[in-house]
Design a protein around this motif. Structure first.
Motif, PDB file in Angstrom:
ATOM      1  N   GLU A  58     -11.905  27.850 -62.474  1.00  0.00           N
ATOM      2  CA  GLU A  58     -13.041  28.026 -61.559  1.00  0.00           C
ATOM      3  C   GLU A  58     -13.961  26.811 -61.590  1.00  0.00           C
ATOM      4  OE1 GLU A  58     -17.036  28.916 -60.361  1.00  0.00           O
ATOM      5  OE2 GLU A  58     -16.512  28.877 -62.482  1.00  0.00           O
ATOM      6  N   ARG A  59     -14.252  26.327 -62.788  1.00  0.00           N
ATOM      7  CA  ARG A  59     -15.197  25.230 -62.926  1.00  0.00           C
ATOM      8  C   ARG A  59     -14.644  23.920 -62.378  1.00  0.00           C
ATOM      9  NH1 ARG A  59     -16.623  24.186 -68.786  1.00  0.00           N
ATOM     10  NH2 ARG A  59     -15.078  22.567 -68.629  1.00  0.00           N
ATOM     11  N   MET A  60     -13.378  23.647 -62.641  1.00  0.00           N
ATOM     12  CA  MET A  60     -12.825  22.366 -62.220  1.00  0.00           C
ATOM     13  C   MET A  60     -12.128  22.435 -60.868  1.00  0.00           C
ATOM     14  SD  MET A  60     -11.301  20.996 -65.764  1.00  0.00           S
ATOM     15  CE  MET A  60     -12.255  21.112 -67.258  1.00  0.00           C
ATOM     16  N   GLY A  61     -11.518  23.556 -60.543  1.00  0.00           N
ATOM     17  CA  GLY A  61     -10.780  23.658 -59.300  1.00  0.00           C
ATOM     18  C   GLY A  61     -11.594  24.169 -58.137  1.00  0.00           C
ATOM     19  N   LEU A  62     -12.131  25.360 -58.296  1.00  0.00           N
ATOM     20  CA  LEU A  62     -12.838  26.000 -57.189  1.00  0.00           C
ATOM     21  C   LEU A  62     -14.122  25.265 -56.817  1.00  0.00           C
ATOM     22  CD1 LEU A  62     -12.478  28.418 -55.362  1.00  0.00           C
ATOM     23  CD2 LEU A  62     -13.868  29.745 -56.935  1.00  0.00           C
ATOM     24  N   ARG A  63     -14.819  24.744 -57.805  1.00  0.00           N
ATOM     25  CA  ARG A  63     -16.057  24.018 -57.511  1.00  0.00           C
ATOM     26  C   ARG A  63     -15.809  22.632 -56.934  1.00  0.00           C
ATOM     27  NH1 ARG A  63     -20.106  25.479 -62.506  1.00  0.00           N
ATOM     28  NH2 ARG A  63     -20.051  27.741 -62.231  1.00  0.00           N
ATOM     29  N   SER A  64     -14.557  22.179 -56.912  1.00  0.00           N
ATOM     30  CA  SER A  64     -14.225  20.884 -56.315  1.00  0.00           C
ATOM     31  C   SER A  64     -13.958  20.998 -54.821  1.00  0.00           C
ATOM     32  CB  SER A  64     -12.993  20.289 -56.992  1.00  0.00           C
ATOM     33  OG  SER A  64     -13.246  20.022 -58.346  1.00  0.00           O
ATOM     34  N   VAL A  65     -13.763  22.202 -54.325  1.00  0.00           N
ATOM     35  CA  VAL A  65     -13.402  22.393 -52.924  1.00  0.00           C
ATOM     36  C   VAL A  65     -14.471  21.849 -51.965  1.00  0.00           C
ATOM     37  CG1 VAL A  65     -12.916  24.130 -51.154  1.00  0.00           C
ATOM     38  CG2 VAL A  65     -11.823  24.284 -53.387  1.00  0.00           C
ATOM     39  N   PRO A  66     -15.766  22.105 -52.145  1.00  0.00           N
ATOM     40  CA  PRO A  66     -16.741  21.596 -51.170  1.00  0.00           C
ATOM     41  C   PRO A  66     -16.742  20.064 -51.051  1.00  0.00           C
ATOM     42  CG  PRO A  66     -17.757  23.283 -52.520  1.00  0.00           C
ATOM     43  CD  PRO A  66     -16.420  22.996 -53.114  1.00  0.00           C
ATOM     44  N   ILE A  67     -16.654  19.360 -52.157  1.00  0.00           N
ATOM     45  CA  ILE A  67     -16.670  17.903 -52.080  1.00  0.00           C
ATOM     46  C   ILE A  67     -15.391  17.383 -51.443  1.00  0.00           C
ATOM     47  CG2 ILE A  67     -15.781  17.543 -54.414  1.00  0.00           C
ATOM     48  CD1 ILE A  67     -18.506  15.381 -53.133  1.00  0.00           C
ATOM     49  N   ILE A  68     -14.286  18.053 -51.672  1.00  0.00           N
ATOM     50  CA  ILE A  68     -13.026  17.628 -51.055  1.00  0.00           C
ATOM     51  C   ILE A  68     -13.060  17.879 -49.552  1.00  0.00           C
ATOM     52  CG2 ILE A  68     -10.567  18.199 -50.920  1.00  0.00           C
ATOM     53  CD1 ILE A  68     -10.672  18.622 -53.977  1.00  0.00           C
ATOM     54  N   VAL A  69     -13.592  19.015 -49.128  1.00  0.00           N
ATOM     55  CA  VAL A  69     -13.699  19.315 -47.698  1.00  0.00           C
ATOM     56  C   VAL A  69     -14.641  18.335 -47.016  1.00  0.00           C
ATOM     57  CG1 VAL A  69     -14.536  21.037 -46.047  1.00  0.00           C
ATOM     58  CG2 VAL A  69     -13.061  21.733 -47.931  1.00  0.00           C
ATOM     59  N   ALA A  70     -15.766  18.028 -47.659  1.00  0.00           N
ATOM     60  CA  ALA A  70     -16.704  17.066 -47.070  1.00  0.00           C
ATOM     61  C   ALA A  70     -16.073  15.684 -46.951  1.00  0.00           C
ATOM     62  CB  ALA A  70     -17.974  16.998 -47.920  1.00  0.00           C
ATOM     63  N   THR A  71     -15.343  15.267 -47.949  1.00  0.00           N
ATOM     64  CA  THR A  71     -14.687  13.965 -47.886  1.00  0.00           C
ATOM     65  C   THR A  71     -13.638  13.934 -46.785  1.00  0.00           C
ATOM     66  OG1 THR A  71     -15.023  13.703 -50.255  1.00  0.00           O
ATOM     67  CG2 THR A  71     -13.386  12.289 -49.239  1.00  0.00           C
ATOM     68  N   ALA A  72     -12.855  14.991 -46.648  1.00  0.00           N
ATOM     69  CA  ALA A  72     -11.844  15.047 -45.589  1.00  0.00           C
ATOM     70  C   ALA A  72     -12.495  15.028 -44.210  1.00  0.00           C
ATOM     71  CB  ALA A  72     -10.978  16.289 -45.759  1.00  0.00           C
ATOM     72  N   ALA A  73     -13.606  15.733 -44.053  1.00  0.00           N
ATOM     73  CA  ALA A  73     -14.295  15.750 -42.758  1.00  0.00           C
ATOM     74  C   ALA A  73     -14.831  14.371 -42.402  1.00  0.00           C
ATOM     75  CB  ALA A  73     -15.425  16.782 -42.785  1.00  0.00           C
ATOM     76  N   PHE A  74     -15.472  13.710 -43.347  1.00  0.00           N
ATOM     77  CA  PHE A  74     -15.995  12.371 -43.065  1.00  0.00           C
ATOM     78  C   PHE A  74     -14.868  11.369 -42.817  1.00  0.00           C
ATOM     79  CE2 PHE A  74     -19.928  13.952 -45.106  1.00  0.00           C
ATOM     80  CZ  PHE A  74     -20.795  13.672 -44.067  1.00  0.00           C
ATOM     81  N   THR A  75     -13.769  11.518 -43.530  1.00  0.00           N
ATOM     82  CA  THR A  75     -12.625  10.623 -43.305  1.00  0.00           C
ATOM     83  C   THR A  75     -12.061  10.828 -41.908  1.00  0.00           C
ATOM     84  OG1 THR A  75     -12.093  10.691 -45.648  1.00  0.00           O
ATOM     85  CG2 THR A  75     -10.359   9.954 -44.164  1.00  0.00           C
ATOM     86  N   GLY A  76     -11.911  12.082 -41.494  1.00  0.00           N
ATOM     87  CA  GLY A  76     -11.446  12.360 -40.136  1.00  0.00           C
ATOM     88  C   GLY A  76     -12.390  11.804 -39.088  1.00  0.00           C
ATOM     89  N   GLY A  77     -13.705  11.961 -39.301  1.00  0.00           N
ATOM     90  CA  GLY A  77     -14.677  11.418 -38.357  1.00  0.00           C
ATOM     91  C   GLY A  77     -14.598   9.904 -38.262  1.00  0.00           C
ATOM     92  N   ILE A  78     -14.460   9.245 -39.375  1.00  0.00           N
ATOM     93  CA  ILE A  78     -14.353   7.783 -39.367  1.00  0.00           C
ATOM     94  C   ILE A  78     -13.066   7.348 -38.677  1.00  0.00           C
ATOM     95  CG2 ILE A  78     -14.021   5.780 -40.877  1.00  0.00           C
ATOM     96  CD1 ILE A  78     -15.995   7.164 -42.813  1.00  0.00           C
ATOM     97  N   MET A  79     -11.984   8.099 -38.879  1.00  0.00           N
ATOM     98  CA  MET A  79     -10.739   7.756 -38.199  1.00  0.00           C
ATOM     99  C   MET A  79     -10.866   7.897 -36.696  1.00  0.00           C
ATOM    100  SD  MET A  79      -7.876   9.309 -40.759  1.00  0.00           S
ATOM    101  CE  MET A  79      -6.622   9.112 -39.552  1.00  0.00           C
ATOM    102  N   VAL A  80     -11.575   8.917 -36.228  1.00  0.00           N
ATOM    103  CA  VAL A  80     -11.785   9.094 -34.785  1.00  0.00           C
ATOM    104  C   VAL A  80     -12.605   7.943 -34.235  1.00  0.00           C
ATOM    105  CG1 VAL A  80     -12.956  10.545 -33.076  1.00  0.00           C
ATOM    106  CG2 VAL A  80     -11.497  11.590 -34.809  1.00  0.00           C
TER     107      VAL A  80
END
Length: 139
Positions: A58-80
């Protein structure tokens, strides 16, 4: 002829030869048996502290999801943004969302997830070890 030079009868040499042959066979067979035993022992499930495992997942996996989603969203936006001039020249604006999503999820996603997860978990473990060193829990 003296007794020292008399050849030993075959029947007396047989146990010695048989013993040497059996020792020559037993050494590699025993080594392989010990290797197989070690492998089987290592394959048996270890005793796991389920509470500690779930806490760390929970501490290392589940709490990492928001930062990973934010990074993927910003990466997609920059690619567009980067691909927009080329897509407009080809008049394929309908495909830019699909292309950015496809590239982010399939190509860059695993790489970004691995890097971010590794950095976050590594920093967490380093901080925990540092705290343990300061509090003299590690010699």
């Amino acid at each position: 002829m003296s007794e020292a030079s008399t050849p030993t009868p075959f029947i007396w040499r047989l146990p010695t030869r048989l013993g040497l042959v059996l020792l020559a066979i037993a050494a590699p067979v025993g080594g392989v048996a010990m290797l197989v035993g070690s492998v089987i022992k290592r394959m048996s499930p270890a005793k796991i502290d389920r509470f500690e495992l779930s806490r760390n997942l929970e501490r290392m996996g589940l709490r990492s999801v928001p930062i990973i989603v934010a990074t993927a969203a910003f990466t997609g936006g920059i690619m567009v943004i980067q691909a927009a001039p080329f897509v407009e020249n080809l008049q394929a604006t309908r495909f830019i969302g699909w292309a950015a999503t496809f590239t982010t999820v399939r190509e860059l996603g695993p790489l970004l997830i691995g890097l971010i997860f590794n950095g976050r978990v590594g920093a967490n473990n380093t901080a925990e070890l540092g705290t343990m060193k300061v509090t003299d829990q590690i010699d």
